[in-house]
Design an enzyme around this catalytic site. Sequence first.
Site, PDB file in Angstrom:
ATOM      1  N   ASP A   1       0.853  -1.182   0.000  1.00  0.00           N
ATOM      2  CA  ASP A   1       0.000   0.000   0.000  1.00  0.00           C
ATOM      3  C   ASP A   1       0.895   1.241   0.000  1.00  0.00           C
ATOM      4  OD1 ASP A   1       0.855  -0.304   2.621  1.00  0.00           O
ATOM      5  OD2 ASP A   1      -1.054   0.231   3.522  1.00  0.00           O
TER       6      ASP A   1
ATOM      7  N   TYR B   1       2.926   4.784   0.817  1.00  0.00           N
ATOM      8  CA  TYR B   1       3.621   5.287   2.000  1.00  0.00           C
ATOM      9  C   TYR B   1       2.643   6.074   2.861  1.00  0.00           C
ATOM     10  CZ  TYR B   1       8.005   4.441  -0.608  1.00  0.00           C
ATOM     11  OH  TYR B   1       9.042   3.883  -1.308  1.00  0.00           O
TER      12      TYR B   1
END
Length: 223
Positions: free
Chosen positions: A67, A69
Site C-alpha cells: 500500500d 507510503y
Amino acid sequence: MDVTFHSSWKEILNDEFTKPYFIQLTVGLKRLYSEKKGIIFPKSNQIFRAFDLCPFDELKVVILGQDPYPTRGHAHGLSFSVEPYVRPFPKSLTNIFKEIQSDLGKSFPSNGNLERWAKQGVLLLNTVLTVEEGKPDSHNGLGWENFTDAVIQKINSEKEGVVFMLWGSKAIVKEFMIDKSKHLILKSVHPSPLSAYRGFFGCKHFSKSNEFLLMLEKPEIDW
C-alpha cells in the site's frame, strides 16, 4: 474519487467501474477524503496515476507492492515512488536502489521519483491504492484488492511477455492469477528493512527482467 487515467486502460477496465464493490469503494473513499478525522494518501487526483503514466499498450513490467507510503508528502500514486523533493528516501526505496546498484552497477539517482520507469512501460502498482496518514495497511479490506486483482487478471489474459515482480507476501499471493507459460514471475520478500536481507538483496530482478525483455526483442528498461 477521480477515476481518470490513460484511455488505453478504460476499455480494459470499464466493466469494473460499474460493479457493486467499486461503487461502494468510491462512496467510502469520498467520505474518507472529506472527513477531518484523518488525512488520506495519495491525493485523490493521484490515486490512478500509475495507469495514467503507463499506457496498457506499452506495459512491459508490473512491480507489485502493498500500500502507499503513510508518511506525509511521500505517496503520489506510484508504488515505491516519492515526489522529487523527498529526502531522505524511504528505506524501502533506498533498498531498491541498493539492489539496482549491486545488480546493474548503476549509481543512486538524484531523486526517488519513479515516473521515469512508468514512462518506459513499468506499472508501479500497489495491492491497495490508498492509506491513512501514519497507519500502514489501514485501507486493507475497503475493496481495492478486488480492483487490483482484476487489473492483474486483465494483464494476464490480454497481454503476453510481461514481467511481474512480486515483492512481499501480499504481492506473492497473487501469483496464481498469472500464467507462467506467457509471463515471467519474479518473487522476493519486500524491500523494507525488516525483510530485505532475507532475499531481496541479491534477487537480481532488474537484470533478469531486462534479459527476458531482450529475449522477446522488446526494449529493456533503463533502471
